[in-house]
Each structure stands twice: as C-alpha cells, then as structure tokens.
Design a protein around this motif. Structure first.
Motif, mmCIF file in Angstrom:
data_model
loop_
_atom_site.group_PDB
_atom_site.id
_atom_site.type_symbol
_atom_site.label_atom_id
_atom_site.label_comp_id
_atom_site.label_asym_id
_atom_site.label_seq_id
_atom_site.Cartn_x
_atom_site.Cartn_y
_atom_site.Cartn_z
ATOM 1 N N ARG A 17 -7.056 -0.646 -1.918
ATOM 2 C CA ARG A 17 -7.707 -1.766 -1.224
ATOM 3 C C ARG A 17 -8.126 -2.856 -2.209
ATOM 4 O O ARG A 17 -7.900 -4.045 -1.972
ATOM 5 C CB ARG A 17 -8.935 -1.272 -0.451
ATOM 6 C CG ARG A 17 -8.650 -0.795 0.945
ATOM 7 C CD ARG A 17 -9.926 -0.619 1.749
ATOM 8 N NE ARG A 17 -10.967 0.152 1.064
ATOM 9 C CZ ARG A 17 -11.053 1.486 1.066
ATOM 10 N NH1 ARG A 17 -10.157 2.204 1.726
ATOM 11 N NH2 ARG A 17 -12.021 2.095 0.432
ATOM 12 N N ALA A 67 0.832 -1.207 0.000
ATOM 13 C CA ALA A 67 0.000 0.000 0.000
ATOM 14 C C ALA A 67 0.864 1.255 0.000
ATOM 15 O O ALA A 67 0.566 2.216 -0.714
ATOM 16 C CB ALA A 67 -0.930 -0.007 1.219
ATOM 17 N N GLN A 69 -7.322 5.377 -2.205
ATOM 18 C CA GLN A 69 -7.442 4.397 -1.122
ATOM 19 C C GLN A 69 -8.346 3.234 -1.522
ATOM 20 O O GLN A 69 -8.043 2.077 -1.237
ATOM 21 C CB GLN A 69 -7.949 5.061 0.162
ATOM 22 C CG GLN A 69 -6.937 5.994 0.796
ATOM 23 C CD GLN A 69 -5.599 5.303 1.053
ATOM 24 O OE1 GLN A 69 -5.536 4.171 1.514
ATOM 25 N NE2 GLN A 69 -4.517 5.996 0.734
#
Length: 130
Positions: free
Chosen positions: A104, A85, A100
């Motif tokens: 994910r 990430a 984000q």
C-alpha cells in the motif's frame, strides 16, 4: 602579451588544446550537457532508498531471501494499482512480514513518479566491412 596568456592557459604554444582535425571530419563538441529534472531524480532516489530500508525491515534475519530487485519502471508500466500489487505479491511471496502494508505504501509513493527514459544512441559508424 595576449598571445602569452593564451599559450599558458591552453597548455601548449600557440594556444591550441587539441591537434588539428583532418579535413572532411567533423570536430566533436568539447562538452556535452544533458538537463535532468532534479526533483524527479531525487524523488526516485528517495523511493529506492525507502524500498531498500523497508525490505530490510520485512526480511530482518533472512536477508538472503530479499528479492534481487523491485524494478520501479516495470511497476510503472503496469496499467493499474491492482496489477502492480499482484506483481509485488509474487515478488514478496517468501516474506513473512506485513507485505500488504508495504505494498500500500509503495503504491502511494509510485503515484506521480515517471517512467525513466532510457537514452539510446545509435552505434558509432565503424570502418566498412570488406
């Protein structure tokens, strides 16, 4: 009669397809086959297409800012999802969209993917240096 059929199929009289191999040299096989895990390759291709589509959505109107490449293998080499990430955040820092959510979803898609093995062949033997 059988000799005629072989000659016609082989493309030359006598049925030979290639010239004789000189003594002392090994003849290379005519065909080389490699088995690939088609399911894994298809999954990787689907992931790459998904990444391309999502990046186009995230950078709509600013296609010149899209990162040149998000290397799946580099991400898979990292130990944890947090490291992946972080690397993605750095790569996508110029994006104003919802990175984000993209990160994910990408991390979820990377689960189960295997790092691609690069086949390395030794260089063919050349003439001796004099």
């Amino acid at each position: 009669m059988a000799a005629n059929r072989v000659g016609r199929r082989g493309g030359s009289p006598g049925g030979s397809r290639c010239p004789r191999t000189p003594p002392g040299l090994q003849r290379r096989p005519e065909r080389v086959t490699v088995k690939y895990n088609r399911r894994e390759l298809q999954r990787r291709l689907d992931t790459e297409r998904w990444i391309d589509g999502r990046l186009e959505e995230l950078y709509r109107g600013r296609e010149g800012d899209i990162p040149a490449e998000l290397n799946i293998d580099e991400l898979l080499e990292l130990e944890t999802d947090e490291e992946r990430a972080q690397k993605l955040r750095v790569e996508l820092k110029s994006c104003a969209g919802d990175t984000q959510g993209f990160i994910r979803e990408l991390l979820a898609q990377l689960k189960g993917l295997q790092k691609q093995q690069v086949l390395q062949h030794p260089p063919p033997p050349g003439p001796p240096n004099m």
